[in-house]
Design an enzyme around this catalytic site. Sequence first.
Site, PDB file in Angstrom:
ATOM      1  N   TYR A   1      -2.418  -7.974  17.403  1.00 43.86           N
ATOM      2  CA  TYR A   1      -2.550  -7.056  16.268  1.00 43.86           C
ATOM      3  C   TYR A   1      -3.718  -6.096  16.493  1.00 43.86           C
ATOM      4  O   TYR A   1      -3.599  -4.877  16.271  1.00 43.86           O
ATOM      5  CB  TYR A   1      -2.766  -7.851  14.981  1.00 43.86           C
ATOM      6  CG  TYR A   1      -2.917  -7.005  13.736  1.00 43.86           C
ATOM      7  CD1 TYR A   1      -1.820  -6.369  13.169  1.00 43.86           C
ATOM      8  CD2 TYR A   1      -4.161  -6.848  13.126  1.00 43.86           C
ATOM      9  CE1 TYR A   1      -1.949  -5.589  12.018  1.00 43.86           C
ATOM     10  CE2 TYR A   1      -4.303  -6.074  11.978  1.00 43.86           C
ATOM     11  CZ  TYR A   1      -3.193  -5.446  11.434  1.00 43.86           C
ATOM     12  OH  TYR A   1      -3.335  -4.671  10.304  1.00 43.86           O
TER      13      TYR A   1
ATOM     14  N   ILE B   1       0.848  -1.193   0.000  1.00 42.81           N
ATOM     15  CA  ILE B   1       0.000   0.000   0.000  1.00 42.81           C
ATOM     16  C   ILE B   1       0.881   1.239   0.000  1.00 42.81           C
ATOM     17  O   ILE B   1       0.585   2.239  -0.658  1.00 42.81           O
ATOM     18  CB  ILE B   1      -0.922   0.022   1.230  1.00 42.81           C
ATOM     19  CG1 ILE B   1      -1.726  -1.264   1.349  1.00 42.81           C
ATOM     20  CG2 ILE B   1      -1.870   1.216   1.160  1.00 42.81           C
ATOM     21  CD1 ILE B   1      -2.490  -1.367   2.653  1.00 42.81           C
TER      22      ILE B   1
END
Length: 345
Positions: free
Chosen positions: A225, A46
Amino acid sequence: MKLLILIMTSHPEFGERTPGSVVARVFEDSIRGRTILITGVSPKSIGAATALNLASQHPALLILASRTRHRVQEIADKIQQDHPGTRVEIVQLNLSSQKSVRQAAADVAALTDKLDILINNAGLFVTSRQATAEGIEMQFGTNHIGPFLFTNLLLPLLRKAAYNTSPGATRIVTLSSAGHRLSPIRFSDYNFTGKPVPPEEEHVKPLQGAFGRCTSDGYNGIVAYAQSKTANILFTRYLQQHLPKYGIAAYALHPGTIQTDLSRDQDPELETAFYKVAPYWKTPDEGSSTTLVAALDPALNEIKGLYLYDCQFREPFSHASDPVAAERLWKLSEELVGETFALDF
């Protein structure tokens, strides 16, 4: 709890499949002549798509920060090949090492005396217990503590940029994840050492199948996470409380589900589970679009929003927008980097 759309950005037609290249063209005036820094730039990422889209609209300086020099150099070379008039500089940055973060911030300050846009794009996901150079749980340390320190060290450059431009045009953009919904900050045990935590700090239960799987020492990478991604939004919440008076805006976002190197630590069972819950996987170009809206859309200066998803504002889960938790996280983060950052300068 369902995520609800709060308000549209200036282009309500932008959504899940909008290419970042389109967003960059629409907001070209917010790119031209500006100094922009992006972390986590490597091939097929990204960050790379974000950098390439920004480079297409003539920024004055594009700073690419990444852990591995030869990988980020590949993107810098492509930018200079496709857009030879764009100045590109590389800074080596390992967010898992506070020493590296401090050196990278000094390197940035040697390249420029102002910074218009900071995009905290870098992040990692691991399924086994690991630690940063300072002994912090790897995902919390890399995905939150590293960007926390880096951003604060760069605030003088952001303040200088903001002094000479319209309020809100100077921005700090931090990539989070929809996965934040799975866990608040475990203040009682942010390192996942097995200490008991109160109910309000527990993750969402039950986590099914591969998502609920722990290693033999009790570590669950999905929950770790999720905690780090909640931290990204709370960090942004705190910045929003303190920086607007200096003309600096801050936004967090979910870029979407994209096949990138972030998923390299997944085994086939976990990868299959992700495909079941995310039927549409974006291209890196599509994955950069929400970042670019957050960084560039002038209309955001008139909108009170914290978290973007598919190019529009949505409401994050309550544990990720609580101002009390945001302040508590800020203080914990200062303790972990050994430095106090007063934003009321």
